[in-house]
Scaffold this motif. Sequence first.
Motif, PDB file in Angstrom:
ATOM      1  N   UNK A 107       0.814  -1.228   0.000  1.00  0.00           N
ATOM      2  CA  UNK A 107       0.000   0.000   0.000  1.00  0.00           C
ATOM      3  C   UNK A 107       0.837   1.264   0.000  1.00  0.00           C
ATOM      4  N   UNK A 108       1.983   1.245   0.676  1.00  0.00           N
ATOM      5  CA  UNK A 108       2.822   2.433   0.691  1.00  0.00           C
ATOM      6  C   UNK A 108       3.488   2.648  -0.660  1.00  0.00           C
ATOM      7  N   UNK A 109       3.970   1.584  -1.281  1.00  0.00           N
ATOM      8  CA  UNK A 109       4.541   1.721  -2.625  1.00  0.00           C
ATOM      9  C   UNK A 109       3.493   2.239  -3.609  1.00  0.00           C
ATOM     10  N   UNK A 110       2.272   1.758  -3.473  1.00  0.00           N
ATOM     11  CA  UNK A 110       1.193   2.217  -4.352  1.00  0.00           C
ATOM     12  C   UNK A 110       0.907   3.690  -4.136  1.00  0.00           C
ATOM     13  N   UNK A 111       0.789   4.096  -2.876  1.00  0.00           N
ATOM     14  CA  UNK A 111       0.481   5.496  -2.575  1.00  0.00           C
ATOM     15  C   UNK A 111       1.597   6.418  -3.036  1.00  0.00           C
ATOM     16  N   UNK A 112       2.843   5.984  -2.891  1.00  0.00           N
ATOM     17  CA  UNK A 112       3.965   6.801  -3.352  1.00  0.00           C
ATOM     18  C   UNK A 112       3.927   7.010  -4.859  1.00  0.00           C
ATOM     19  N   UNK A 113       3.429   6.017  -5.582  1.00  0.00           N
ATOM     20  CA  UNK A 113       3.397   6.099  -7.043  1.00  0.00           C
ATOM     21  C   UNK A 113       2.184   6.861  -7.564  1.00  0.00           C
ATOM     22  N   UNK A 114       1.114   6.920  -6.774  1.00  0.00           N
ATOM     23  CA  UNK A 114      -0.135   7.497  -7.269  1.00  0.00           C
ATOM     24  C   UNK A 114      -0.043   9.001  -7.465  1.00  0.00           C
ATOM     25  N   UNK A 115      -0.929   9.495  -8.314  1.00  0.00           N
ATOM     26  CA  UNK A 115      -1.071  10.923  -8.550  1.00  0.00           C
ATOM     27  C   UNK A 115      -2.244  11.465  -7.727  1.00  0.00           C
ATOM     28  N   UNK A 116      -2.486  12.750  -7.808  1.00  0.00           N
ATOM     29  CA  UNK A 116      -3.548  13.363  -7.009  1.00  0.00           C
ATOM     30  C   UNK A 116      -4.922  12.794  -7.343  1.00  0.00           C
ATOM     31  N   UNK A 117      -5.144  12.402  -8.601  1.00  0.00           N
ATOM     32  CA  UNK A 117      -6.464  11.942  -9.027  1.00  0.00           C
ATOM     33  C   UNK A 117      -6.704  10.455  -8.770  1.00  0.00           C
ATOM     34  N   UNK A 118      -5.689   9.715  -8.372  1.00  0.00           N
ATOM     35  CA  UNK A 118      -5.821   8.281  -8.199  1.00  0.00           C
ATOM     36  C   UNK A 118      -6.251   7.942  -6.774  1.00  0.00           C
ATOM     37  N   UNK A 119      -6.780   6.719  -6.579  1.00  0.00           N
ATOM     38  CA  UNK A 119      -7.292   6.322  -5.275  1.00  0.00           C
ATOM     39  C   UNK A 119      -6.862   4.893  -4.929  1.00  0.00           C
ATOM     40  N   UNK A 120      -6.689   4.654  -3.631  1.00  0.00           N
ATOM     41  CA  UNK A 120      -6.329   3.341  -3.107  1.00  0.00           C
ATOM     42  C   UNK A 120      -7.271   2.982  -1.975  1.00  0.00           C
ATOM     43  N   UNK A 121      -7.809   1.773  -2.008  1.00  0.00           N
ATOM     44  CA  UNK A 121      -8.531   1.189  -0.879  1.00  0.00           C
ATOM     45  C   UNK A 121      -7.686   0.034  -0.366  1.00  0.00           C
ATOM     46  N   UNK A 122      -7.214   0.166   0.870  1.00  0.00           N
ATOM     47  CA  UNK A 122      -6.326  -0.835   1.470  1.00  0.00           C
ATOM     48  C   UNK A 122      -7.079  -1.557   2.583  1.00  0.00           C
ATOM     49  N   UNK A 123      -7.211  -2.864   2.444  1.00  0.00           N
ATOM     50  CA  UNK A 123      -7.977  -3.660   3.399  1.00  0.00           C
ATOM     51  C   UNK A 123      -7.045  -4.502   4.260  1.00  0.00           C
ATOM     52  N   UNK A 124      -7.317  -4.531   5.546  1.00  0.00           N
ATOM     53  CA  UNK A 124      -6.537  -5.351   6.467  1.00  0.00           C
ATOM     54  C   UNK A 124      -7.457  -5.807   7.605  1.00  0.00           C
ATOM     55  N   UNK A 125      -7.511  -7.116   7.813  1.00  0.00           N
ATOM     56  CA  UNK A 125      -8.445  -7.689   8.783  1.00  0.00           C
ATOM     57  C   UNK A 125      -7.914  -7.667  10.208  1.00  0.00           C
ATOM     58  N   UNK A 126      -6.617  -7.849  10.393  1.00  0.00           N
ATOM     59  CA  UNK A 126      -6.056  -7.921  11.741  1.00  0.00           C
ATOM     60  C   UNK A 126      -6.069  -6.530  12.379  1.00  0.00           C
ATOM     61  N   UNK A 127      -6.664  -6.395  13.560  1.00  0.00           N
ATOM     62  CA  UNK A 127      -6.855  -5.063  14.154  1.00  0.00           C
ATOM     63  C   UNK A 127      -5.564  -4.274  14.361  1.00  0.00           C
TER      64      UNK A 127
END
Length: 286
Positions: free
Chosen positions: A100-120
């Motif tokens: 998720x961090x690599x994805x967010x670093x690569x994204x532009x202002x118009x792009x979106x990420x939904x990151x899911x994680x089950x463990x609290x």
Amino acid sequence: MNYRHGFHAGNHADVLKHVVLLALLEALMRKDAPFFVLDTHAGRGRYLLQGGQAGRTAEAATGILRLAGAKKPPAVIARYLQAVAADNPVDALLVYPGSPLLTAQAMRAQDRLAACELQPEEAAALKDLFARDARVAVHARDGYDAVRALLPPRVDGVRIARGLVLVDPPYEAQDEEYPRVARAVREALERWPQATCAIWYPIKQRRSLQPFFRKLEAIPARSLLLAELLVRPDDSPLRLNGSGMAILNPPWKLDEAIAPALPFLQQKLGETGAATRLEWLKRDVG
């Protein structure tokens, strides 16, 4: 589920997965239109390499740390090393960025990420990591269920046509996990046919993966590409001998982009008997 990715951060499987992930993101960024990424098993997003879980296993020593300072790597490897370095001090490798961090670093202002994680605990760390990033939504939920809830993606009521579904589960109970992966990917492409789906899978003994591949081939997708790195022969069912990425609906020329990376990784990370594979199981020739 007791799996913690921190024990394996930066190992050879992470290297392959993240090299391919960044190649996929680069392909999405060739167009100005926004894209959406769903990361179904996101983890905590950032991992300390010098202590804690990663320090106890030291798996990064046979992964990312072997690539540090590599001379004239292929472009796709250079991009990956730059992305990892961006999250570290100059000339030091203290932390490893997860998908998720690599994805967010690569994204532009118009792009979106939904990151899911089950463990609290992991989900809480992920929320802290992206607390100030409006482009990223963290969901403390089962990533497979999120396929139905979040796809097709919409931002402010407008549907996003392009994007990626990254499926990277722990495979603790493999007999159960592989069918769940196949079902989730089938549903993802039924709901969002334009998407690319990228699935990470472990290789202990490659022949045991054939039923899984047959399930993936049966999914209505234009094409299916496998990219694998074995760091040792797959003659032991008790250890992680390698890993692969199965990519459904890969972007144009993805195979050409990642092809130079595989022999380079084999040379740098492999032991005697290491091998790679880049193969189309289904290919759109139209």
